[in-house]
Enzyme design. Structure first.
Site, short mmCIF file in Angstrom:
data_model
loop_
_atom_site.label_atom_id
_atom_site.label_comp_id
_atom_site.label_asym_id
_atom_site.label_seq_id
_atom_site.Cartn_x
_atom_site.Cartn_y
_atom_site.Cartn_z
N GLU A 42 -1.45 -27.44 -0.33
CA GLU A 42 -1.29 -26.06 -0.80
C GLU A 42 -0.87 -25.11 0.33
OE1 GLU A 42 -4.55 -26.23 -4.43
OE2 GLU A 42 -5.23 -25.75 -2.42
N GLY A 108 -5.62 -26.56 -13.35
CA GLY A 108 -5.39 -27.22 -14.64
C GLY A 108 -5.07 -26.15 -15.68
N MET A 210 -11.19 -24.51 -8.93
CA MET A 210 -12.50 -24.71 -8.31
C MET A 210 -12.84 -23.70 -7.20
SD MET A 210 -12.28 -28.89 -8.24
CE MET A 210 -13.95 -29.17 -7.74
N GLU A 211 -12.01 -22.68 -7.00
CA GLU A 211 -12.26 -21.78 -5.87
C GLU A 211 -12.11 -20.28 -6.16
OE1 GLU A 211 -9.81 -24.26 -5.57
OE2 GLU A 211 -11.11 -25.75 -4.65
N ASP A 234 -1.67 -30.01 -13.98
CA ASP A 234 -2.12 -30.83 -15.11
C ASP A 234 -2.63 -29.92 -16.21
OD1 ASP A 234 -5.32 -30.65 -14.82
OD2 ASP A 234 -4.43 -30.71 -12.84
N1 ADE Z 1 -7.06 -28.16 -9.91
C1 ADE Z 1 -5.99 -28.78 -10.41
N2 ADE Z 1 -6.25 -29.33 -11.60
C2 ADE Z 1 -7.55 -29.04 -11.88
C3 ADE Z 1 -8.41 -29.34 -12.96
N3 ADE Z 1 -7.99 -30.05 -13.99
N4 ADE Z 1 -9.68 -28.89 -12.88
C4 ADE Z 1 -10.10 -28.17 -11.83
N5 ADE Z 1 -9.34 -27.89 -10.79
C5 ADE Z 1 -8.07 -28.30 -10.80
#
Ligand code: ADE
Length: 271
Positions: A42, A108, A210-211, A234
Site C-alpha cells: 500500500e 473488501g 481493518m484500520e 475483493d
Molecule cells: N482488506 C481487504 N479486503 C478485506 C476484507 N475482505 N476484510 C477486511 N479487510 C480487508
C-alpha cells in the site's frame, strides 16, 4: 582533571541536545502531511515516488520523512489492525507537526455496486466489531459514546479532504469506479456473505477494512483533519482470499496513485 573534562563534555552535549532539539516535534519547522498504510504494497508506490530525507523509528514504527509531489510528508507503515494503527498514528502526532492525515490502502467491497478495483472514499467510519458478547450472541455498541458524532457511532472524515480524494479518484480511475460512503472497520478479514450482508444492513457500509476507524479516533483526539481512501481488492465474500491474492497489489497501487494526485492538487491549491 579527567573528571572535569568528562563533566564539561556532558554539559556541552546536553546543551546542544536542548538547543538543536534533536528532531523533537518542538524543533520541527515544517508541517507535514501524514500518510499511513497498513501493508507494504500500500505504500510502495509512495516511497518509490518520494524523496526521503530520513527514516526515524518511533515506538517500533518507521517514519519516512521527505517530500512527495512537492509536499512535505511523513509516510508510515503502521501495521495491520486497529491497535497497531492507533499506536502508529499516535506516535506520528507526538513526533511531528502534522497538518492532515491521509490513510491509503485496500478493502473488501460491501455495497452491491462496489466492484473489485473500485475506490471508496470514506465519508465516515465505524467499528463494527465493538460490543458485547452474551449467550444470545454479539450486540454492537458504540466504541465512543458522546464522541465523533453525537451517538459516537460514526467518525466523520474532513469534508474538504473527502472532496479532494473523490476528485483525484475520478481523475485516476473514473467516476463510475469511484464511490463515497461509510467504511466499517474491525479486526477481522471479512470473507463471509452473511457478515457482509449484516455490514450493509446494520451500518449502511460501502466497504470493510481493518484500520480506518483507528485513524479516525486518534485524529479526532488530536483534532486533525483526515480522510481514509480504499481500493477494493475483493468483495469480502467466500471468494475474498482468492480475489485479494489476485487484485491486492493492483488495488494498493491504484489507491497510492490517487494519493499522488491529491498531493498535486494540494500543491496547486497552495499556489
Ligand atoms: N482488506 C481487504 N479486503 C478485506 C476484507 N475482505 N476484510 C477486511 N479487510 C480487508
Amino acid at each position: 582533571m579527567k573528571r572535569k573534562f568528562i563533566a564539561i563534555f556532558i554539559i556541552i552535549a546536553m546543551l546542544s541536545a536542548v538547543l538543536c532539539g534533536c528532531g523533537d516535534k518542538a524543533a520541527e519547522q515544517t508541517e507535514y502531511i501524514g500518510i499511513i498504510s497498513a501493508m507494504e504494497n500500500e505504500m510502495d508506490i509512495l516511497l518509490k515516488e518520494a524523496e526521503i530525507d530520513r527514516v526515524d523509528t518511533v515506538a517500533g514504527v518507521e517514519f519516512h520523512v521527505g517530500t512527495l509531489r512537492g509536499q512535505p510528508v511523513v509516510i508510515t507503515l503502521a501495521g495491520i489492525g486497529k491497535i497497531r494503527t492507533a499506536s502508529g498514528v499516535t506516535a506520528m502526532f507526538e513526533k511531528y507537526p502534522i497538518s492532515k492525515v491521509i490513510f491509503t490502502g485496500i478493502a473488501g467491497g460491501v455495497a452491491d455496486d462496489a466492484q473489485v478495483l473500485d475506490e471508496v472514499v470514506a465519508t465516515r467510519l465505524l467499528e463494527h466489531d465493538y460490543g458485547i458478547i452474551t449467550n444470545d450472541g454479539f450486540e454492537w455498541r458504540s466504541g465512543n459514546p458522546g464522541f465523533g458524532d453525537e451517538s459516537g457511532e460514526y467518525y466523520y472524515c474532513d469534508e474538504q479532504l473527502v472532496d479532494l480524494a473523490y476528485e483525484a479518484s475520478v481523475q485516476v480511475i473514473g467516476k463510475e469506479h469511484t464511490h463515497k460512503g461509510t467504511i466499517a472497520t474491525g479486526d477481522q478479514f471479512v470473507a463471509s456473505e452473511e457478515y457482509v450482508k449484516s455490514l450493509k444492513e446494520n451500518y449502511d457500509a460501502y466497504a470493510c477494512e481493518m484500520e480506518g476507524a483507528a485513524v479516525a479516533v486518534v485524529c479526532a483526539k488530536y483534532e486533525k483533519p483526515f480522510v481514509v481512501i480504499r481500493a477494493l481488492s475483493d468483495k469480502a465474500d467466500g471468494n475474498a482470499h482468492e480475489s485479494y491474492g489476485n487484485f491486492g497489489d493492483i488495488a494498493a497501487s491504484n489507491s497510492g496513485t490517487i494519493v499522488l494526485n491529491m498531493l498535486e492538487s494540494i500543491g496547486k491549491q497552495a499556489g
